[in-house]
Motif scaffolding. Structure first.
Motif, short mmCIF file in Angstrom:
data_model
loop_
_atom_site.label_atom_id
_atom_site.label_comp_id
_atom_site.label_asym_id
_atom_site.label_seq_id
_atom_site.Cartn_x
_atom_site.Cartn_y
_atom_site.Cartn_z
N GLY A 104 0.81 -1.22 0.00
CA GLY A 104 0.00 0.00 0.00
C GLY A 104 0.84 1.26 0.00
O GLY A 104 2.06 1.23 0.24
N THR A 105 0.17 2.37 -0.26
CA THR A 105 0.85 3.65 -0.40
C THR A 105 1.41 4.16 0.93
O THR A 105 2.47 4.78 0.97
CB THR A 105 -0.13 4.67 -1.01
N LYS A 106 0.69 3.87 2.01
CA LYS A 106 1.18 4.38 3.31
C LYS A 106 2.60 3.88 3.58
O LYS A 106 3.48 4.64 3.97
CB LYS A 106 0.24 3.95 4.44
N TYR A 129 -2.61 14.94 4.23
CA TYR A 129 -2.51 13.61 4.83
C TYR A 129 -1.35 13.62 5.84
O TYR A 129 -0.20 13.85 5.45
CB TYR A 129 -2.25 12.64 3.69
N TYR A 132 2.85 12.31 5.81
CA TYR A 132 4.06 12.95 5.25
C TYR A 132 4.83 13.68 6.35
O TYR A 132 6.05 13.59 6.42
CB TYR A 132 3.71 13.96 4.14
N CYS A 169 -0.21 15.59 -3.28
CA CYS A 169 -1.29 14.61 -3.13
C CYS A 169 -2.44 15.11 -3.98
O CYS A 169 -3.04 16.13 -3.68
CB CYS A 169 -1.69 14.53 -1.66
N ASN A 173 -6.19 14.59 -0.13
CA ASN A 173 -6.83 14.30 1.15
C ASN A 173 -6.23 15.32 2.13
O ASN A 173 -5.02 15.34 2.29
CB ASN A 173 -6.49 12.88 1.61
N ASP A 201 1.52 11.37 -4.58
CA ASP A 201 0.57 10.42 -3.98
C ASP A 201 -0.74 10.50 -4.77
O ASP A 201 -1.49 11.47 -4.68
CB ASP A 201 0.36 10.81 -2.51
N ALA A 203 -3.22 8.19 -4.50
CA ALA A 203 -4.08 7.16 -3.90
C ALA A 203 -5.55 7.31 -4.30
O ALA A 203 -6.31 6.34 -4.31
CB ALA A 203 -3.93 7.19 -2.39
N TYR A 204 -5.97 8.54 -4.64
CA TYR A 204 -7.39 8.77 -4.97
C TYR A 204 -7.61 9.01 -6.46
O TYR A 204 -8.66 9.51 -6.86
CB TYR A 204 -7.92 9.96 -4.16
N SER A 232 -2.54 3.03 -5.32
CA SER A 232 -3.06 2.08 -4.34
C SER A 232 -4.32 1.41 -4.87
O SER A 232 -5.10 2.03 -5.59
CB SER A 232 -3.39 2.86 -3.07
N SER A 234 -6.41 0.45 -2.64
CA SER A 234 -7.29 0.61 -1.48
C SER A 234 -8.62 1.24 -1.84
O SER A 234 -9.68 0.73 -1.46
CB SER A 234 -6.61 1.49 -0.42
N LYS A 235 -8.57 2.36 -2.56
CA LYS A 235 -9.81 3.06 -2.84
C LYS A 235 -10.34 2.67 -4.23
O LYS A 235 -11.54 2.67 -4.45
CB LYS A 235 -9.62 4.58 -2.73
N ARG A 243 -4.70 -4.92 1.29
CA ARG A 243 -3.36 -4.35 1.27
C ARG A 243 -2.60 -4.63 -0.02
O ARG A 243 -1.93 -5.66 -0.16
CB ARG A 243 -2.51 -4.82 2.48
N1 PLP Z 1 -2.38 8.41 0.70
C1 PLP Z 1 -3.41 9.15 1.09
C2 PLP Z 1 -3.48 10.57 0.67
C3 PLP Z 1 -4.42 8.61 1.89
O1 PLP Z 1 -5.43 9.37 2.30
C4 PLP Z 1 -4.34 7.25 2.27
C5 PLP Z 1 -5.37 6.61 3.11
O2 PLP Z 1 -6.32 7.13 3.56
C6 PLP Z 1 -3.24 6.52 1.85
C7 PLP Z 1 -2.29 7.12 1.07
C8 PLP Z 1 -3.08 5.10 2.28
O3 PLP Z 1 -3.15 4.25 1.18
P1 PLP Z 1 -2.95 2.70 1.37
O4 PLP Z 1 -4.22 2.14 1.90
O5 PLP Z 1 -2.61 2.22 -0.01
O6 PLP Z 1 -1.81 2.48 2.32
#
Ligand code: PLP
Length: 394
Positions: A104-106, A129, A132, A169, A173, A201, A203-204, A232, A234-235, A243
């Motif tokens: 995942g991105t986190k 977010y 960072y 980002c 977010n 990033d 992710a969205y 990611s 994830s979303k 994951r």
């Molecule tokens: N990046 C941003 C901006 C997020 O808001 C989130 C999760 O809310 C993530 C990354 C986490 O992504 P992942 O679930 O792939 O770890």
């Protein structure tokens, strides 16, 4: 005697979501109809085809002929091929050895700092977010903040200040703001000029429906010499509990004669043993024709939620950002309230939970984040309740 990493004491405590949860739980003792629009976590189940693929891959793991052990470093080619083709469909050319599958991105956006010296400075949007900020503090990297506010529509552009690591980002977010190609080009030019790296990033990205916004920084000319992209499942595919994500590190990324792609390959080989086979198969399926169709349905479901909330806020003349190419609505707190004040008001008067904007940075004060990841019926009820803000206002 063992010495500990003292920088951890420089971290702000994890006050935001803890306090949100505490206040929500306390109110839940009195009311059973609280609607939680705080957490950015998906609510719909995995798509049918992804679940079937998981079962199939599990069966493979049960047979000696098809059993798999460690994943290849960087991930299986069946998944990388699919990701590469996704990029190709957007006229972006990348190689499989520039794609690194991860959990995942986190993790990746945190771990990438292993490649850079703590002497660097970083430029981080405020609000953003929180990961960072925390990971830069853990590493000892000096942070400069760049203001995101109503004046710049929460989309800051380079302002002449020089930093080595730039976090972007988009869609953002918490603000929901997304960069266009022209705007991102300015960041790419700035990074190339200063020999900085952009940590992008995305992710969205799956929420972008308007073509004028970038789905990848690699749409921008010159980005291969300055950017690393994080994506990611994830979303886009509802994988928050599964994951899986990936990072694209172009081979042209070279600083101080060190090739960043080679460094990340080495870092992966040393510190990460890969994403489970079953999960990588599931991610592959989410990019198949049927998988994409089903994931799109879920994304549209959340988009409709966002539309419902947007329309409601418009109807009561509450200013907001986001909600169109993002699952988040970034609303201005009515009545000139500060964000925690509005949190308490919304919870006690309308039994809705959101996230106070100030939790994402000082510029988030007087703003509030609502997440559209919820079931439609809950969103409908929340909208009915939100309309009452209009009665109070008038
Ligand atoms: N990046 C941003 C901006 C997020 O808001 C989130 C999760 O809310 C993530 C990354 C986490 O992504 P992942 O679930 O792939 O770890």
């Amino acid at each position: 005697m063992i010495k500990v990493e003292k920088r951890y004491s420089n971290l702000a405590n994890d006050f935001l979501f803890k306090t949100v949860a505490e206040k929500r739980n306390k109110m839940s003792e009195r009311f059973d109809d609280i609607i939680d629009l705080s957490i950015g976590d998906v609510k719909l189940p995995l798509s049918r085809s992804v679940v079937e693929k998981c079962k199939e891959a599990s069966d493979e793991m049960a047979k000696i002929e098809t059993f798999r052990g460690y994943s290849p470093n960087g991930g299986y080619s069946f998944l990388k091929d699919k990701i590469r083709k996704e990029y190709e469909s957007g006229n972006i050319s990348i190689n499989n050895d520039e794609i690194f599958i991860s959990d995942g991105t986190k993790s990746d956006i945190s771990n990438i700092l292993d490649l850079f010296s703590s002497d660097n400075t970083s430029l981080i949007p405020d609000p953003v977010y929180p990961v960072y900020v925390d990971t830069c503090i853990m590493k000892g990297i000096n942070i400069t903040y760049i203001d995101c506010n109503e004046d710049n529509n929460f989309l800051p552009l380079p302002d002449g200040r020089v930093a080595d690591i730039i976090y972007i980002c988009s869609p953002n977010n918490p603000t929901g703001a997304a960069y266009t190609k022209d705007e991102l080009s300015k960041w790419v030019d700035y990074a190339n000029y200063n020999k900085s790296v952009i940590l992008y990033d995305a992710a969205y990205e799956a929420f972008i429906s308007d073509e004028k916004y970038c789905r990848s920084i690699f749409e921008i000319e010159g980005s291969r010499t300055c950017a690393i992209e994080f994506k990611s499942f994830s979303k886009s595919a509802g994988f928050t509990g599964m994951r899986c994500g990936y990072t694209v590190v172009p081979k042209e990324l070279v600083f101080e004669d060190m090739n960043i792609n080679k460094m990340w390959t080495r870092r992966h080989a040393t510190k990460f043993n890969g994403v489970p086979y079953i999960i990588q198969r599931a991610a592959e399926e989410s990019l198949s024709y049927e998988g994409e169709r089903e994931c799109r349905k879920a994304l549209n479901y959340y988009r409709e939620n966002a539309k419902m909330i947007s329309k409601t806020l418009q109807s009561i003349s509450v200013k907001f950002f986001g909600g169109e190419n993002s699952p988040y609505i970034w609303m201005k707190c009515p009545f000139g309230m500060k964000s925690w004040e509005f949190f308490d008001y919304l919870l006690s008067e309308l039994r809705i939970v959101g996230v106070p904007g100030v939790g994402f940075g000082k510029n988030g004060e007087y703003f509030f984040r609502l997440s559209c990841f919820n079931l439609k019926d809950n969103i409908r009820v929340a909208c009915e309740r939100l309309k009452k803000l209009g009665d109070v206002k008038s």
